[in-house]
Design a protein around this motif. Structure first.
Motif, PDB file in Angstrom:
ATOM      1  N   CYS A 146      46.937  28.766  36.071  1.00 52.22           N
ATOM      2  CA  CYS A 146      46.566  29.486  37.287  1.00 52.22           C
ATOM      3  C   CYS A 146      45.261  28.901  37.843  1.00 52.22           C
ATOM      4  O   CYS A 146      44.365  28.533  37.090  1.00 52.22           O
ATOM      5  N   GLU A 147      45.168  28.857  39.170  1.00 56.57           N
ATOM      6  CA  GLU A 147      44.012  28.283  39.840  1.00 56.57           C
ATOM      7  C   GLU A 147      42.978  29.352  40.171  1.00 56.57           C
ATOM      8  O   GLU A 147      43.337  30.481  40.511  1.00 56.57           O
ATOM      9  N   HIS A 148      41.705  28.988  40.065  1.00 55.67           N
ATOM     10  CA  HIS A 148      40.587  29.872  40.383  1.00 55.67           C
ATOM     11  C   HIS A 148      39.633  29.132  41.309  1.00 55.67           C
ATOM     12  O   HIS A 148      39.332  27.962  41.084  1.00 55.67           O
ATOM     13  N   TRP A 149      39.149  29.816  42.347  1.00 53.07           N
ATOM     14  CA  TRP A 149      38.079  29.267  43.180  1.00 53.07           C
ATOM     15  C   TRP A 149      36.798  29.339  42.358  1.00 53.07           C
ATOM     16  O   TRP A 149      36.526  30.360  41.713  1.00 53.07           O
ATOM     17  N   ILE A 150      35.991  28.280  42.348  1.00 47.87           N
ATOM     18  CA  ILE A 150      34.727  28.288  41.615  1.00 47.87           C
ATOM     19  C   ILE A 150      33.611  27.743  42.491  1.00 47.87           C
ATOM     20  O   ILE A 150      33.822  26.867  43.326  1.00 47.87           O
ATOM     21  N   ILE A 151      32.414  28.307  42.295  1.00 46.88           N
ATOM     22  CA  ILE A 151      31.191  27.825  42.940  1.00 46.88           C
ATOM     23  C   ILE A 151      30.102  27.848  41.881  1.00 46.88           C
ATOM     24  O   ILE A 151      29.978  28.805  41.133  1.00 46.88           O
ATOM     25  N   ASP A 152      29.302  26.785  41.820  1.00 50.39           N
ATOM     26  CA  ASP A 152      28.177  26.717  40.890  1.00 50.39           C
ATOM     27  C   ASP A 152      26.928  26.420  41.700  1.00 50.39           C
ATOM     28  O   ASP A 152      26.826  25.363  42.319  1.00 50.39           O
ATOM     29  N   ASP A 153      25.979  27.358  41.726  1.00 47.80           N
ATOM     30  CA  ASP A 153      24.755  27.131  42.499  1.00 47.80           C
ATOM     31  C   ASP A 153      23.624  26.613  41.631  1.00 47.80           C
ATOM     32  O   ASP A 153      22.487  26.560  42.056  1.00 47.80           O
TER      33      ASP A 153
END
Length: 101
Positions: free
Chosen positions: A53-60
């Motif tokens: 399954c795909e997940h949106w990810i953001i790393d700041d």
């Protein structure tokens, strides 16, 4: 003994004072990376979990954000051609915090 109680009391007060309204999940609440920015200003990537399954990810650089990727009717996207347990995309783009990893 009074010093221990005073230290514990101050620690408890600091812990409770950190609790605030964080109901808006679209804003970066972290102060260590230079500001509270709207997450839409950052670039999202995709991480594929072990099931596919795909997940949106953001790393700041300080915090990471993830959300299950869904079709318009709300079903999870789980038929990915991407390799499992892999992150793709420029999900660290837009961060002002140096991340050496």
């Amino acid at each position: 003994m009074n010093m221990i109680k005073l230290t514990a009391g101050l620690g408890l007060m600091l812990a409770v004072s950190a609790c605030g309204d964080v109901s808006n999940k679209t804003i970066d609440q972290n102060i260590f990376d230079g500001g509270n920015n709207d997450l839409s200003n950052l670039t999202a990537g995709i991480w594929v979990d072990p099931v596919g399954c795909e997940h949106w990810i953001i790393d700041d650089g300080v915090e990471g954000y993830a959300d299950l990727r869904r079709t318009p009717d709300g079903k999870p996207v789980c038929n990915s051609d991407l390799p499992r347990e892999t992150a793709v995309g420029a999900f660290k783009k837009g961060s002002t915090f140096a991340d050496p990893i």
